[in-house]
Design a protein around this motif. Structure first.
Motif, PDB file in Angstrom:
ATOM      1  N   TYR A 150       0.811  -1.218   0.000  1.00  0.00           N
ATOM      2  CA  TYR A 150       0.000   0.000   0.000  1.00  0.00           C
ATOM      3  C   TYR A 150       0.843   1.267   0.000  1.00  0.00           C
ATOM      4  CZ  TYR A 150      -3.830  -3.201   0.985  1.00  0.00           C
ATOM      5  OH  TYR A 150      -4.749  -4.225   0.913  1.00  0.00           O
ATOM      6  N   ARG A 151       2.097   1.180   0.405  1.00  0.00           N
ATOM      7  CA  ARG A 151       2.988   2.339   0.304  1.00  0.00           C
ATOM      8  C   ARG A 151       3.065   2.871  -1.127  1.00  0.00           C
ATOM      9  NH1 ARG A 151       8.685   1.806   3.490  1.00  0.00           N
ATOM     10  NH2 ARG A 151       7.989   0.945   5.490  1.00  0.00           N
ATOM     11  N   PHE A 152       2.813   2.000  -2.098  1.00  0.00           N
ATOM     12  CA  PHE A 152       3.179   2.282  -3.479  1.00  0.00           C
ATOM     13  C   PHE A 152       2.014   2.761  -4.335  1.00  0.00           C
ATOM     14  CE2 PHE A 152       6.428  -0.337  -1.674  1.00  0.00           C
ATOM     15  CZ  PHE A 152       7.604   0.183  -2.207  1.00  0.00           C
ATOM     16  N   LEU A 153       0.942   3.193  -3.696  1.00  0.00           N
ATOM     17  CA  LEU A 153      -0.158   3.806  -4.431  1.00  0.00           C
ATOM     18  C   LEU A 153       0.092   5.306  -4.559  1.00  0.00           C
ATOM     19  CD1 LEU A 153      -3.062   1.818  -2.794  1.00  0.00           C
ATOM     20  CD2 LEU A 153      -2.377   1.718  -5.202  1.00  0.00           C
ATOM     21  N   PRO A 154      -0.216   5.913  -5.695  1.00  0.00           N
ATOM     22  CA  PRO A 154       0.070   7.339  -5.895  1.00  0.00           C
ATOM     23  C   PRO A 154      -0.507   8.249  -4.814  1.00  0.00           C
ATOM     24  CG  PRO A 154      -0.460   6.327  -7.988  1.00  0.00           C
ATOM     25  CD  PRO A 154      -0.706   5.279  -6.945  1.00  0.00           C
ATOM     26  N   ALA A 170      -1.000  -5.156  10.525  1.00  0.00           N
ATOM     27  CA  ALA A 170       0.377  -5.036  10.037  1.00  0.00           C
ATOM     28  C   ALA A 170       0.479  -3.969   8.953  1.00  0.00           C
ATOM     29  CB  ALA A 170       0.871  -6.383   9.505  1.00  0.00           C
ATOM     30  N   HIS A 171      -0.500  -3.925   8.057  1.00  0.00           N
ATOM     31  CA  HIS A 171      -0.496  -2.901   7.004  1.00  0.00           C
ATOM     32  C   HIS A 171      -0.645  -1.505   7.605  1.00  0.00           C
ATOM     33  CE1 HIS A 171      -0.235  -5.073   3.254  1.00  0.00           C
ATOM     34  NE2 HIS A 171      -1.226  -5.880   3.582  1.00  0.00           N
ATOM     35  N   SER A 172      -1.547  -1.375   8.584  1.00  0.00           N
ATOM     36  CA  SER A 172      -1.750  -0.067   9.208  1.00  0.00           C
ATOM     37  C   SER A 172      -0.499   0.407   9.932  1.00  0.00           C
ATOM     38  CB  SER A 172      -2.929  -0.133  10.192  1.00  0.00           C
ATOM     39  OG  SER A 172      -4.136  -0.418   9.516  1.00  0.00           O
ATOM     40  N   ILE A 173       0.164  -0.514  10.608  1.00  0.00           N
ATOM     41  CA  ILE A 173       1.402  -0.179  11.318  1.00  0.00           C
ATOM     42  C   ILE A 173       2.472   0.277  10.329  1.00  0.00           C
ATOM     43  CG2 ILE A 173       3.319  -1.180  12.636  1.00  0.00           C
ATOM     44  CD1 ILE A 173       1.134  -2.976  14.004  1.00  0.00           C
ATOM     45  N   TYR A 231      -6.262  -1.882  -7.210  1.00  0.00           N
ATOM     46  CA  TYR A 231      -5.527  -2.589  -6.170  1.00  0.00           C
ATOM     47  C   TYR A 231      -4.253  -3.248  -6.709  1.00  0.00           C
ATOM     48  CZ  TYR A 231      -4.699  -6.559  -2.968  1.00  0.00           C
ATOM     49  OH  TYR A 231      -4.147  -7.504  -2.136  1.00  0.00           O
ATOM     50  N   GLU A 232      -4.367  -3.882  -7.869  1.00  0.00           N
ATOM     51  CA  GLU A 232      -3.260  -4.665  -8.406  1.00  0.00           C
ATOM     52  C   GLU A 232      -2.054  -3.812  -8.778  1.00  0.00           C
ATOM     53  OE1 GLU A 232      -5.864  -3.658 -12.017  1.00  0.00           O
ATOM     54  OE2 GLU A 232      -6.101  -4.017  -9.861  1.00  0.00           O
ATOM     55  N   HIS A 233      -2.271  -2.519  -9.022  1.00  0.00           N
ATOM     56  CA  HIS A 233      -1.175  -1.682  -9.484  1.00  0.00           C
ATOM     57  C   HIS A 233      -0.125  -1.438  -8.407  1.00  0.00           C
ATOM     58  CE1 HIS A 233      -4.367  -0.940 -12.397  1.00  0.00           C
ATOM     59  NE2 HIS A 233      -3.413  -0.644 -13.253  1.00  0.00           N
ATOM     60  N   ALA A 234      -0.523  -1.481  -7.135  1.00  0.00           N
ATOM     61  CA  ALA A 234       0.460  -1.315  -6.057  1.00  0.00           C
ATOM     62  C   ALA A 234       1.516  -2.402  -6.112  1.00  0.00           C
ATOM     63  CB  ALA A 234      -0.245  -1.317  -4.703  1.00  0.00           C
ATOM     64  N   PHE A 235       1.118  -3.614  -6.502  1.00  0.00           N
ATOM     65  CA  PHE A 235       2.073  -4.715  -6.612  1.00  0.00           C
ATOM     66  C   PHE A 235       3.040  -4.483  -7.775  1.00  0.00           C
ATOM     67  CE2 PHE A 235      -1.578  -6.531  -4.420  1.00  0.00           C
ATOM     68  CZ  PHE A 235      -0.987  -7.225  -3.379  1.00  0.00           C
TER      69      PHE A 235
END
Length: 379
Positions: free
Chosen positions: A125-129, A184-187, A326-330
């Motif tokens: 999720y860090r990698f979304l614009p 874990a994602h939120s942290i 969603y898939e674009h973050a990967f």
């Protein structure tokens, strides 16, 4: 790649698409995918575009035609496969959580650093614009001093007590429930956006203690057949905690897989002395922003659609306003890791970030056990 269910499909999509939309320093060659069920993994190899398949990950790792290994098998397999891949000199990309516990995560990090291999953990999720834009706004000081960080990650796939006992509901396989899976994602997002945790205090619940045994494979989520026989749920259904950050900010976190109507409601709201930003994964292209410096007659939350070429990664996809998913973050994290492996460009999140996240997860668990605040530095 080890694993071919939900995350296996998401990661495979990223490897297939990354070279089409990004100028990578090396071409991706999808050599082999691995799973225990030969029929299942063969079908996945054909469908996802892998050159071959294996049913023994040890055999796959030993292959000389493989340079790096992607691990998205259940959490209890992460450590053993990772350590073997590192020993074989392979770079490693591992799904979260990094390991079943902090001690194992630290062992994996130490092994990777000693061997000098590249390592990454999939905090995608860090990698979304829009998230990257939030990071830019904070780093530029436009929010001022950060006062509050509030995160929720809510799903509802376990509300039905007849949902079968998938592996994500077994502590010996998953490590923990909603806490390790989605908190874990939120942290990680909190660490990425505003900094390190200082201390935490939490509570949790397991609302349904027993569930029907699973008669088919569900990839860790709901689905598959249900037996008349039941088994014990050994993880949390929901975990919430309060946090103090080292920079003085206050945090509130809630993760639940029992939030009826919430499908994948991953949000953060950050309040600073100069303004506020808020984001919701279910509207992942949008960032809401409020600045106190705006003229009173124009003040209010504005919605920024993060699809301009000036928004990180967005310019590699479609014309402005043509949203991504969603898939674009990967795809984005795979791109950055390929560049890191081939050009030694800066990269996070690594196993260190996985360990830092695990420290917070276990500090929360310890606080629940003690019924008191726990310093993250003491775990």
């Amino acid at each position: 790649m080890v694993g071919y269910k939900f995350m296996g499909k998401a990661h495979s999509h990223a490897y297939k698409d990354v070279g089409m939309f990004f100028d990578t320093a090396a071409d991706v060659v999808m050599k082999a995918i691995c799973g225990r069920d030969e029929n299942g993994v063969k079908e996945a190899a054909d469908k996802f575009g892998w050159e071959s398949y294996e049913t023994d990950w040890r055999k796959m790792i030993a292959r000389e035609d493989i340079d790096f290994v992607d691990i998205n098998a259940p959490s209890d397999a992460h450590k053993e496969i990772t350590l073997a891949a590192i020993a074989a000199g392979k770079h490693v990309f591992c799904e979260k959580p990094l390991a079943l516990n902090l001690a194992d995560g630290r062992e994996m990090l130490a092994a990777a650093e000693k061997a000098g291999v590249k390592h990454a953990i999939c905090f995608n999720y860090r990698f979304l614009p829009a998230v990257q834009l939030a990071k830019q706004i904070i780093d530029e000081g436009r929010l001022g001093e950060i006062h509050h960080y509030r995160a929720t990650y809510l799903q509802d796939w376990l509300v039905d007590p007849n949902t079968p006992l998938a592996w994500r509901l077994k502590k010996e396989v998953a490590g923990s429930g909603a806490h390790g899976d989605i908190n874990a994602h939120s942290i990680d997002l909190a660490r990425f956006l505003i900094g390190e945790f200082d201390r935490v205090v939490g509570h949790n619940r397991t609302f349904v203690k027993e569930r029907p045994l699973l008669t088919g494979s569900a990839g860790g989520l709901s689905g598959g057949g249900a037996s008349t026989e039941k088994g014990e749920v050994t993880v949390d259904d929901a975990t919430g905690f309060l946090a103090d950050f080292k920079n003085g900010a206050m945090g509130m976190f809630v993760a639940s897989r029992f939030a009826a109507g919430r499908k994948n409601h991953n949000t953060f709201e950050i309040h600073g002395s100069k303004g506020t930003i808020r984001w919701d994964l279910e509207k992942l292209n949008e960032l809401e922003v409020y600045f106190r410096e705006d003229e009173p007659n124009l003040a209010g939350f504005r919605r920024i659609l993060a699809t301009e070429p000036s928004h990180k990664y967005a310019g590699n996809w479609w014309p402005t306003g043509h949203i991504i998913g969603y898939e674009h973050a990967f795809v984005h994290i795979v791109y950055e890791f390929i560049q890191h492996m081939t050009t030694d460009s800066p990269f996070t999140p690594t196993f260190l970030d996985g360990v830092k996240c695990q420290e917070v997860l276990e500090a929360v668990d310890l606080s629940i056990e003690r019924g008191a605040w726990v310093s993250v530095d003491e775990v």
